[in-house]
Design a protein around this motif. Structure first.
Motif, PDB file in Angstrom:
ATOM      1  N   THR A 120      -4.075  -6.911  -2.722  1.00 59.78           N
ATOM      2  CA  THR A 120      -4.944  -6.009  -3.886  1.00 59.78           C
ATOM      3  C   THR A 120      -5.230  -5.039  -3.379  1.00 59.78           C
ATOM      4  N   ALA A 121      -5.017  -3.712  -4.223  1.00 62.91           N
ATOM      5  CA  ALA A 121      -5.583  -2.563  -3.770  1.00 62.91           C
ATOM      6  C   ALA A 121      -6.865  -2.442  -4.182  1.00 62.91           C
ATOM      7  N   PRO A 122      -7.614  -1.410  -3.496  1.00 64.56           N
ATOM      8  CA  PRO A 122      -9.101  -1.073  -3.584  1.00 64.56           C
ATOM      9  C   PRO A 122      -9.464  -0.957  -5.165  1.00 64.56           C
ATOM     10  N   ASP A 123      -8.395  -0.478  -5.834  1.00 70.08           N
ATOM     11  CA  ASP A 123      -8.660   0.100  -7.427  1.00 70.08           C
ATOM     12  C   ASP A 123      -8.556  -1.319  -8.313  1.00 70.08           C
ATOM     13  N   GLY A 124      -8.279  -2.431  -7.678  1.00 71.13           N
ATOM     14  CA  GLY A 124      -8.322  -3.691  -8.318  1.00 71.13           C
ATOM     15  C   GLY A 124      -7.200  -3.972  -9.381  1.00 71.13           C
ATOM     16  N   VAL A 125      -6.520  -2.968  -9.520  1.00 71.09           N
ATOM     17  CA  VAL A 125      -5.312  -3.140 -10.463  1.00 71.09           C
ATOM     18  C   VAL A 125      -4.021  -3.167  -9.954  1.00 71.09           C
ATOM     19  N   THR A 126      -3.873  -2.539  -8.781  1.00 78.39           N
ATOM     20  CA  THR A 126      -2.492  -2.495  -8.214  1.00 78.39           C
ATOM     21  C   THR A 126      -2.528  -3.539  -6.983  1.00 78.39           C
TER      22      THR A 126
ATOM     23  N   THR B 214       5.596  -3.431  -5.551  1.00 79.14           N
ATOM     24  CA  THR B 214       4.292  -2.914  -5.995  1.00 79.14           C
ATOM     25  C   THR B 214       4.223  -3.159  -7.377  1.00 79.14           C
TER      26      THR B 214
ATOM     27  N   LYS C 101       1.065  -2.346 -10.819  1.00 77.39           N
ATOM     28  CA  LYS C 101       0.051  -1.785 -11.251  1.00 77.39           C
ATOM     29  C   LYS C 101      -0.167  -2.272 -12.724  1.00 77.39           C
TER      30      LYS C 101
END
Length: 156
Positions: A74-80, A95, A97
């Motif tokens: 999970t990316a730092p944005d929490g959505v990707t 990937t 999002k």
């Protein structure tokens, strides 16, 4: 008296002409429909097929396979999220999002709808999680087969 005039085209030939016109109209309608839907079709690929014969970049396709264990990040944005879809023969990085389906997890089946980018990564617009055939609703998980049958009959 005037004798009845005969038509220059026999009835048999008139029917043949009408059949040919109808056939031409059907073929024309089919070709027109195919032309109109050419970009709407979404082809299904397995990872091995995608690796050996990739579609052109940007074309909408579906990729189906298993989410490899340990690949879900999970990316730092929490959505990707980034993960790998494999079929035992090939692996494809994906990937996505957005919000994932409840049944989406490592080791489960997934169908990702999206496009292949220039780097070879699959960019998914939508994820469809697959469950196994042993799926049982939460409410019926602890019931015996007899209790489940009675519960189902009670809903009719």
């Amino acid at each position: 008296m005037n004798a009845p005039t005969k038509s220059p085209v026999k009835a048999k030939h008139q029917r043949l002409v009408l059949i040919l016109i109808a056939l031409a109209a059907l073929i024309g309608a089919g070709l027109l429909a195919m032309w109109a839907l050419r970009n709407q079709a979404s082809y299904f690929y397995l990872p091995a097929e995608l690796a050996s014969n990739p579609p052109e970049v940007g074309r909408a396709v579906r990729l189906g396979g298993m989410v490899e264990k340990g690949s879900l990040k999970t990316a730092p944005d929490g959505v990707t999220i980034d993960f790998i879809v494999g079929d035992g023969k090939a692996r494809v990085p994906v990937t996505f999002k957005g919000i994932t389906p409840d049944l989406f997890q490592e080791g489960s089946g997934v169908v990702a709808e999206g496009k292949l980018d220039a780097s070879g990564k699959f960019v998914a617009d939508n994820l469809l999680a697959k469950h196994d055939e042993k799926y049982v609703p939460r409410e019926m998980k602890d019931m015996s087969p007899e209790e489940a049958r009675k519960a189902i009959e009670g809903t009719k």
